[in-house]
Design an enzyme around this catalytic site. Structure first.
Site, mmCIF file in Angstrom:
data_model
loop_
_atom_site.group_PDB
_atom_site.id
_atom_site.type_symbol
_atom_site.label_atom_id
_atom_site.label_comp_id
_atom_site.label_asym_id
_atom_site.label_seq_id
_atom_site.Cartn_x
_atom_site.Cartn_y
_atom_site.Cartn_z
ATOM 1 N N LYS A 148 0.859 -1.186 0.000
ATOM 2 C CA LYS A 148 0.000 0.000 0.000
ATOM 3 C C LYS A 148 0.893 1.234 0.000
ATOM 4 O O LYS A 148 1.909 1.276 0.716
ATOM 5 C CB LYS A 148 -0.897 -0.035 1.239
ATOM 6 C CG LYS A 148 -1.980 1.033 1.283
ATOM 7 C CD LYS A 148 -2.875 0.831 2.504
ATOM 8 C CE LYS A 148 -4.019 1.817 2.569
ATOM 9 N NZ LYS A 148 -4.898 1.590 3.745
ATOM 10 N N SER A 182 -9.864 1.449 2.531
ATOM 11 C CA SER A 182 -8.993 2.260 1.705
ATOM 12 C C SER A 182 -7.909 1.483 0.960
ATOM 13 O O SER A 182 -7.380 1.984 -0.027
ATOM 14 C CB SER A 182 -8.324 3.330 2.564
ATOM 15 O OG SER A 182 -7.468 2.733 3.520
ATOM 16 N N SER A 208 -9.973 -1.014 6.709
ATOM 17 C CA SER A 208 -9.366 -0.837 5.384
ATOM 18 C C SER A 208 -8.620 -2.030 4.827
ATOM 19 O O SER A 208 -8.209 -2.002 3.662
ATOM 20 C CB SER A 208 -8.420 0.358 5.394
ATOM 21 O OG SER A 208 -9.173 1.523 5.218
HETATM 22 N N1 GLN Z 1 -13.247 3.490 5.835
HETATM 23 C C1 GLN Z 1 -12.767 3.931 7.105
HETATM 24 C C2 GLN Z 1 -12.419 5.394 7.032
HETATM 25 O O1 GLN Z 1 -12.704 5.989 6.051
HETATM 26 C C3 GLN Z 1 -11.576 3.118 7.514
HETATM 27 C C4 GLN Z 1 -10.333 3.525 6.856
HETATM 28 C C5 GLN Z 1 -9.143 2.720 7.264
HETATM 29 O O2 GLN Z 1 -9.264 1.680 7.899
HETATM 30 N N2 GLN Z 1 -7.983 3.254 6.942
HETATM 31 O O3 GLN Z 1 -11.891 5.963 7.926
#
Ligand code: GLN
Length: 471
Positions: free
Chosen positions: A75, A150, A174
């Protein structure tokens, strides 16, 4: 497509070469990356160099690492020395870190071949990769749908066969949510298990790095390599990596699996049907299903959207046009800060910074941030009570299968609801993983989430392995 463990075995005994394995993956990238956009950067040249060196080592009879020849994608919020690390944000575009994240060092030492940096929602804020400043990633199983987020690029890279495995970060879901939507395995380990040194911080009390793989054994193998104490991360647990591969064949006989009776509403019926099928499979394999109550679950999403933005507003203060990344020149210092941040951050990142700054401001601190911390304590207490009766808990990973592009972008709350089942574990610091378990009404994969208590990874992997056998 080859499993990680098959690649390691073949490269180590000489029946495969790292170079041939790499070229196969690069070939798939060549064929489909322009439509999928899993990567911000493909590091083909460096990967070829690494693969050549591993093959030479094998030929020379040298001992190679536990991930010898495995093509892995990272990532793009993990620092790679001299290689662009952007967090899919304009503010960091072109930034080359002067050091490797600990996970990257560990992967390299184990003989992994890094094939590239994967796309994400800007600074890991989002659930679909639609918040990337460089354009979204497509779900390889249906390109009209999102891959989740994400870590959508990391999930898509494994699903499309661009890499045998990848790493993501999970602050509120994410890793698990994109794994579910792309039909792969994704693990968020116990907070403190995997070093966060060199992971660009979003919400430091929640962030964890973990693996994406195409099956449970590969996930266990990779997690064993990246876990373990790191003095460079003050939140790292001073303990050696837990043995996981050794428990995969143990089965679930006699285990007690929790079914949450007060699960928040809003889950699609086809997803709930897969959850019931998962309980049936575990029951057949000798486990007992036990009802548990988690009354504070319904407040977790709200608490997360105060705590995570609060921490983000502080963590992202460093992007000021002076210390990191890009600058927009202006008449004076304050104008330069404002112009840099205005141009550098996307809409969702700005929304989170404003939310967080508001929640932390003197007049509102107790009412918002303080209250959210109390909910965080309540959910930990709920889990502690539940884990007196059960070894693991099962929920859906995500309330729906992969959705269409644009279907939630106008409504931040609808997007935030994607993480209603994944966020509670981050608040508690517990491990959880998503395992593919059949498909929904639209023929897209459904992920089942296996939760466990702090350092409960062995129980979690036993259940995950059983679900995989049953599917
Ligand atoms: N979708 C969640 C957010 O927008 C989690 C994101 C993540 O785990 N980095 O914060």
């Amino acid at each position: 497509m080859q499993k990680l463990v098959e690649i390691v075995a073949g490269v180590t005994d000489g029946s495969l070469t790292a170079t041939a394995v790499l070229e196969e993956h690069l070939g798939r990238i060549q064929a489909r990356e322009s439509e999928i956009h899993a990567f911000n950067l493909v590091t083909a040249d460096q990967a070829r160099e690494t693969a050549t060196k591993i093959d030479a080592d094998v030929k020379a009879g040298k001992k190679v690492g536990a991930l010898a020849g495995v093509p892995i994608a990272l990532k793009d919020n993990m620092c790679t020395r001299g290689i662009e690390t952007t967090c899919s944000s304009k503010i960091l575009q072109g930034w080359k870190p002067p050091y490797d994240a600990t996970v990257v060092t560990k992967l390299r030492q184990a003989g992994a071949v890094v094939v590239g940096k994967t796309n994400l929602d800007e600074f890991a804020m989002g659930s679909s990769t639609e918040n990337s400043a460089f354009g979204p990633t497509k779900n390889p199983l249906d390109i009209s749908r999102v891959p989740g987020g994400s870590s959508g690029g990391s999930a898509a890279a494994v699903s499309a066969g661009f890499a045998a495995a990848s790493l993501g970060s999970d602050t509120g879901g994410s890793i698990r949510q994109p794994a579910a939507l792309c039909g792969v395995v994704g693990v968020k380990p116990t907070y403190g298990t995997v070093s966060r040194y060199g992971l660009v911080a979003f919400a430091s009390s929640l962030d964890q790095i973990g693996p994406f793989t195409s099956d449970v054994r590969d996930a266990a193998t990779l997690l064993e390599v990246i876990s373990g104490h790191d003095p460079m991360d003050s939140t790292s647990i001073p303990q050696a990596a837990t043995s996981l591969v050794s428990v995969l064949e143990h089965g679930v006989k006699g285990m007690r699996i929790g079914r949450v009776t007060d699960l928040p509403e809003g889950c699609e019926p086809d997803v709930l049907a897969r959850l019931e099928a998962a309980f049936d499979a575990l029951r057949k394999a000798g486990a007992t299903i036990v009802d548990v109550k988690l009354p504070s679950l319904q407040y977790c999403l709200t608490a997360y959207y105060l705590i995570a933005p609060a921490e983000a507003s502080s963590n992202l203060a460093r992007y000021d046009g002076v210390r990191y990344g890009n600058r927009v020149e202006a008449a004076d210092l304050n104008a330069m800060y404002a112009a840099t941040r205005e141009a550098g951050f996307g809409e969702e990142v700005k929304r989170r910074i404003m939310l967080g700054t508001y929640a932390l401001s003197a007049g509102y601190f107790d009412a918002y941030y303080g209250k959210a911390l109390k909910v965080r304590r309540l959910i930990s207490d709920d889990f502690a009570r539940a884990y007196k009766d059960v070894d693991t808990i099962l929920t859906p990973t995500s309330p729906s299968t992969a959705f269409k592009f644009g279907s939630k972008t106008d409504n931040p709350l609808a997007m935030y609801l994607c993480d209603v089942f994944t966020i509670p574990t981050n608040l508690a610091g517990h491990p959880a993983m998503s395992v593919p378990f059949g498909v929904g009404a639209d023929s897209m994969p459904v992920g089942i989430q296996v939760l466990a208590t702090t350092m409960g990874e062995q129980a979690m992997f036993k259940v995950a392995a059983e679900l995989e056998r049953a599917s």
